[in-house]
Design a protein around this motif. Structure first.
Motif, mmCIF file in Angstrom:
data_model
loop_
_atom_site.group_PDB
_atom_site.id
_atom_site.type_symbol
_atom_site.label_atom_id
_atom_site.label_comp_id
_atom_site.label_asym_id
_atom_site.label_seq_id
_atom_site.Cartn_x
_atom_site.Cartn_y
_atom_site.Cartn_z
ATOM 1 N N ALA A 96 5.795 0.859 10.398
ATOM 2 C CA ALA A 96 5.020 1.052 11.935
ATOM 3 C C ALA A 96 3.919 -0.095 12.059
ATOM 4 O O ALA A 96 3.683 -1.066 11.245
ATOM 5 C CB ALA A 96 4.268 2.293 11.640
ATOM 6 N N ARG A 97 3.920 -0.405 13.401
ATOM 7 C CA ARG A 97 2.860 -1.552 13.869
ATOM 8 C C ARG A 97 1.424 -0.675 14.431
ATOM 9 O O ARG A 97 1.749 -0.052 15.317
ATOM 10 C CB ARG A 97 3.414 -2.196 14.949
ATOM 11 N N ALA A 98 0.673 -1.203 13.710
ATOM 12 C CA ALA A 98 -0.763 -0.642 14.087
ATOM 13 C C ALA A 98 -1.219 -1.606 15.224
ATOM 14 O O ALA A 98 -1.458 -2.807 14.938
ATOM 15 C CB ALA A 98 -1.433 -0.440 12.791
ATOM 16 N N TRP A 176 1.835 -5.005 11.159
ATOM 17 C CA TRP A 176 2.718 -4.336 10.593
ATOM 18 C C TRP A 176 2.739 -3.840 9.470
ATOM 19 O O TRP A 176 2.158 -4.663 8.608
ATOM 20 C CB TRP A 176 4.159 -5.264 10.921
ATOM 21 N N LEU A 177 2.981 -2.740 9.072
ATOM 22 C CA LEU A 177 3.169 -2.016 7.847
ATOM 23 C C LEU A 177 4.191 -1.496 7.258
ATOM 24 O O LEU A 177 5.024 -0.838 8.120
ATOM 25 C CB LEU A 177 1.902 -1.011 7.973
ATOM 26 N N ARG A 178 4.827 -1.849 5.933
ATOM 27 C CA ARG A 178 5.901 -1.128 5.719
ATOM 28 C C ARG A 178 5.789 -0.860 4.307
ATOM 29 O O ARG A 178 5.141 -1.210 3.394
ATOM 30 C CB ARG A 178 7.098 -2.261 5.735
ATOM 31 N N LEU A 179 6.260 0.545 4.050
ATOM 32 C CA LEU A 179 6.277 1.245 2.693
ATOM 33 C C LEU A 179 7.522 1.468 2.328
ATOM 34 O O LEU A 179 8.037 2.469 3.179
ATOM 35 C CB LEU A 179 5.198 2.225 2.589
ATOM 36 N N THR A 180 8.163 1.281 0.864
ATOM 37 C CA THR A 180 9.276 1.761 0.923
ATOM 38 C C THR A 180 9.386 2.277 -0.513
ATOM 39 O O THR A 180 8.647 2.083 -1.576
ATOM 40 C CB THR A 180 10.305 0.448 0.508
ATOM 41 N N ARG A 181 10.380 3.225 -0.656
ATOM 42 C CA ARG A 181 10.413 3.961 -2.080
ATOM 43 C C ARG A 181 11.864 3.580 -2.805
ATOM 44 O O ARG A 181 12.862 3.582 -2.127
ATOM 45 C CB ARG A 181 10.277 5.445 -1.783
ATOM 46 N N SER A 182 11.674 3.374 -4.061
ATOM 47 C CA SER A 182 12.970 3.280 -4.833
ATOM 48 C C SER A 182 12.638 4.042 -6.048
ATOM 49 O O SER A 182 11.922 3.419 -7.139
ATOM 50 C CB SER A 182 13.183 1.764 -5.174
ATOM 51 N N GLY A 183 12.959 5.340 -6.098
ATOM 52 C CA GLY A 183 12.953 6.102 -7.287
ATOM 53 C C GLY A 183 11.374 6.323 -7.323
ATOM 54 O O GLY A 183 10.919 7.135 -6.446
ATOM 55 N N LEU A 186 6.727 2.353 -5.412
ATOM 56 C CA LEU A 186 6.416 2.406 -4.067
ATOM 57 C C LEU A 186 6.032 1.003 -3.720
ATOM 58 O O LEU A 186 5.286 0.511 -4.619
ATOM 59 C CB LEU A 186 5.476 3.225 -3.540
ATOM 60 N N THR A 187 6.666 0.261 -2.837
ATOM 61 C CA THR A 187 6.157 -1.164 -2.591
ATOM 62 C C THR A 187 5.621 -1.298 -1.212
ATOM 63 O O THR A 187 6.109 -0.777 -0.033
ATOM 64 C CB THR A 187 7.349 -2.078 -2.795
ATOM 65 N N GLY A 188 4.609 -1.870 -1.201
ATOM 66 C CA GLY A 188 4.139 -2.005 0.357
ATOM 67 C C GLY A 188 4.184 -3.508 0.774
ATOM 68 O O GLY A 188 4.087 -4.490 0.164
ATOM 69 N N TYR A 189 4.395 -3.769 2.273
ATOM 70 C CA TYR A 189 4.561 -5.102 2.850
ATOM 71 C C TYR A 189 3.724 -5.297 3.893
ATOM 72 O O TYR A 189 3.494 -4.245 4.747
ATOM 73 C CB TYR A 189 6.055 -5.476 2.960
ATOM 74 N N GLU A 190 3.235 -6.265 4.457
ATOM 75 C CA GLU A 190 2.311 -6.410 5.701
ATOM 76 C C GLU A 190 3.153 -7.844 6.612
ATOM 77 O O GLU A 190 3.595 -8.449 5.885
ATOM 78 C CB GLU A 190 1.106 -6.472 5.498
ATOM 79 N N SER A 191 3.051 -7.505 7.754
ATOM 80 C CA SER A 191 3.371 -8.712 8.771
ATOM 81 C C SER A 191 2.672 -8.736 9.831
ATOM 82 O O SER A 191 2.239 -7.869 10.338
ATOM 83 C CB SER A 191 4.756 -8.489 8.726
ATOM 84 N N THR A 192 2.499 -10.008 10.642
ATOM 85 C CA THR A 192 1.734 -10.055 11.798
ATOM 86 C C THR A 192 2.957 -10.165 12.866
ATOM 87 O O THR A 192 2.201 -9.967 13.906
ATOM 88 C CB THR A 192 0.831 -11.502 11.660
ATOM 89 N N ASP A 193 4.181 -10.362 12.609
ATOM 90 C CA ASP A 193 5.085 -10.371 13.862
ATOM 91 C C ASP A 193 6.213 -9.340 13.442
ATOM 92 O O ASP A 193 7.049 -9.434 14.324
ATOM 93 C CB ASP A 193 5.568 -11.555 13.932
ATOM 94 N N GLY A 194 6.203 -8.589 12.535
ATOM 95 C CA GLY A 194 7.597 -7.854 12.297
ATOM 96 C C GLY A 194 8.614 -8.533 11.646
ATOM 97 O O GLY A 194 9.916 -8.071 11.304
ATOM 98 N N THR A 195 8.568 -9.975 11.644
ATOM 99 C CA THR A 195 9.899 -10.625 10.928
ATOM 100 C C THR A 195 9.396 -11.357 9.719
ATOM 101 O O THR A 195 10.163 -10.838 8.693
ATOM 102 C CB THR A 195 10.095 -12.018 11.939
ATOM 103 N N ASN A 196 8.424 -11.560 9.305
ATOM 104 C CA ASN A 196 7.861 -12.555 8.131
ATOM 105 C C ASN A 196 7.083 -11.398 7.354
ATOM 106 O O ASN A 196 5.840 -10.921 7.737
ATOM 107 C CB ASN A 196 7.200 -13.720 8.336
#
Length: 518
Positions: A96-98, A176-183, A186-196
């Protein structure tokens, strides 16, 4: 000429200890006083617990307050936020993009009857993406969020916090905020452009079920203000706030429930008529979500702590100080010190034996008193409806044993001061000024918080930090001051300061005793 070397032998120390113990137990007043000191700790602690009652109002009726949620680690937590979510089965994630974060803060009323509400967000207002075990309060979670003044953070299971990039969020500077689940990871990522994308952190939630809740959230803890009190201390107040975050470009990965998003106001307070008090809310239009929340997702520091039952320790310490000083000055007053030194030429060993004896007596008496008081005091508090912040068994042991050690080391310090001054009144006054007075000044509404903290860093009163059971959390806004039960040094560091003073005073007393009998 043949030199004679006096070697230390353990049986010599044992005889010295036996002799000093005999001196102590044969003076009935000392035994009675030390017993009375332990009883004071118990009676004052249980009296405090018995006099403390808490209940909650349900209209005109007083009812038992609801149980406080407990997190995965067993700590009391606040778990109150607005959640827009769907069900995720298996692995997946949310992006999601805040684009904005706004809010309201209630300030002290300027005009009677007119609420003073101003726009703004508090530093630890939070909004972002979350994966949560369930909507039950206290259940495991991981969240990636923007905050009011602490940049991007990744938090999980209430006590864990990892910082991402600093800065706020706006339409010109979205996050930009991204949270992924694998088992169970949980891993969190952030981005200013949605690409990097930049990784913020990873959280492992053991036992996370296959089906979880995933979505957007917002929450806002109260606005904390600390002002000077009438007597010079500090007074804290917490007032209502709310935060609203706007998200777009929301995307889900994995097997999620279809249809509409579900809205839950987790932990919302209820009025007597069943309506929500300060409810959160959300809206969605064209894939853009607005989420407003009230509360916090964090450890709770509000409630009774186990060390509150030990309010009698300070009074008991006064008794310990008097007995410890008299244990050495009585021999000077009665003129028996020369006889003692003739029988024990090794003067330093004699004083060390006295210190070990009085320290052991104070420790045993304190251990029994604190164990009884804490065990039954906390039971009484809970029976009276008071919420006692839960701690681990190891922390309970540290508070009980540490308090007994505090009394023991304070007794050694008092004995050393008695040996230095060789007068009961001077020794007692010096010990009280060094240990008791700084603690009283620092924990009452007398000194500014900064001055109180320095007193508890630099004086023997730092040893009282051993009693603190609830830590200071960097990501929880609170009044972390001595008057609120928080010490500037960690428990064992504060105890080390007290021990250093005792060792120094005992060393100086040994040096003086070697130079002069009386």
């Amino acid at each position: 000429m043949t030199a004679t070397v006096n070697h230390f032998r353990p049986d010599h120390l044992a005889r010295l200890l036996r002799a000093e113990w005999t001196k102590f137990r044969t003076v009935r007043a000392w035994v009675i006083a030390m017993t009375a000191g332990a009883l004071v700790i118990v009676l004052l602690g249980l009296s405090y617990a018995s006099g403390s009652h808490t209940s909650c109002g349900n209209g005109p009726i007083e009812v038992v307050c609801p149980a406080v949620p407990v997190g995965p680690g067993g700590e009391a937590v606040e778990d109150k936020f607005y959640f827009v979510h769907r069900t995720l089965s298996g692995d997946g994630g949310i992006t999601a993009r805040a684009t904005s974060m706004t809010g309201q803060i209630r300030k002290p009323d300027v005009t009677t009857g007119v609420r003073n509400v101003v726009p703004g967000v508090v530093p630890w207002a939070k909004a972002g993406v979350m994966v949560k075990q369930s909507t039950k309060q206290g259940s495991a979670y991981a969240a990636l969020m923007v905050t009011g003044a602490h940049g991007v953070r990744m938090q999980h299971d209430f006590t864990h916090d990892v910082a991402g990039r600093p800065g706020g969020v706006s339409e010109d500077s979205p996050r930009w905020l991204r949270l992924t689940r694998s088992g169970d990871t949980l891993t969190g990522y952030e981005s200013t452009d949605g690409t990097n994308w930049a990784k913020v952190g990873t959280a492992r939630l053991p036992g996370l079920p296959a089906t979880v809740e995933i979505g957007l959230f917002a929450t806002s803890p109260g606005d904390l203000t600390v002002t000077r009190g009438d007597l010079g201390g500090s007074v804290s107040a917490v007032r209502f706030t709310e935060a609203t975050a706007v998200f777009d470009r929301v995307g889900l990965e994995g097997e999620t429930s279809g249809g509409a998003w579900h809205d839950d106001d987790i932990g919302v307070s209820k009025e007597p008529d069943g309506s929500s008090h300060h409810p959160g809310r959300s809206s969605e239009s064209g894939g853009t979500f607005s989420v407003t929340g009230v509360g916090d997702i964090a450890p709770s520091i509000d409630g009774q702590t186990i060390e509150r039952t030990l309010t009698g320790v300070l009074t008991g310490l006064l008794v310990v100080i008097v007995v410890a000083v008299m244990f050495v000055t009585a021999e000077y007053r009665r003129g028996l010190i020369r006889t003692t030194l003739i029988a024990i030429p090794r003067r330093g060993r004699m004083l060390v034996a006295k210190a070990l004896t009085i320290g052991t007596v104070a420790f045993v008496a304190g251990l029994a008193a604190t164990a009884i008081t804490l065990t039954f005091g906390t039971q009484i508090l809970r029976a009276n409806g008071d919420h006692v912040l839960p701690v681990s068994r190891l922390t309970e042991v540290r508070v009980v044993v540490g308090t007994a050690a505090l009394l023991a080391v304070a007794a050694v310090l008092a004995l050393a001061l008695g040996a230095l001054f060789r007068r009961s009144v001077a020794g007692v006054i010096a010990a009280i000024v060094l240990i008791v007075v700084p603690h009283v000044l620092a924990t009452t509404s007398v000194l500014p918080d900064s001055a109180a903290r320095w007193l508890l860093r630099l004086t023997p009163a730092a040893g009282f930090a051993i009693q603190q059971s609830i830590p200071e959390y960097a990501h929880v806004l609170g009044h972390y001051a001595p008057i609120a039960g928080f010490y500037p040094l960690p428990p064992w560091a504060g105890f080390a300061v007290l021990s250093g003073y005792a060792a120094l005073a005992l060393g100086l007393a040994v040096v003086r005793l070697r130079r002069r009998d009386a």
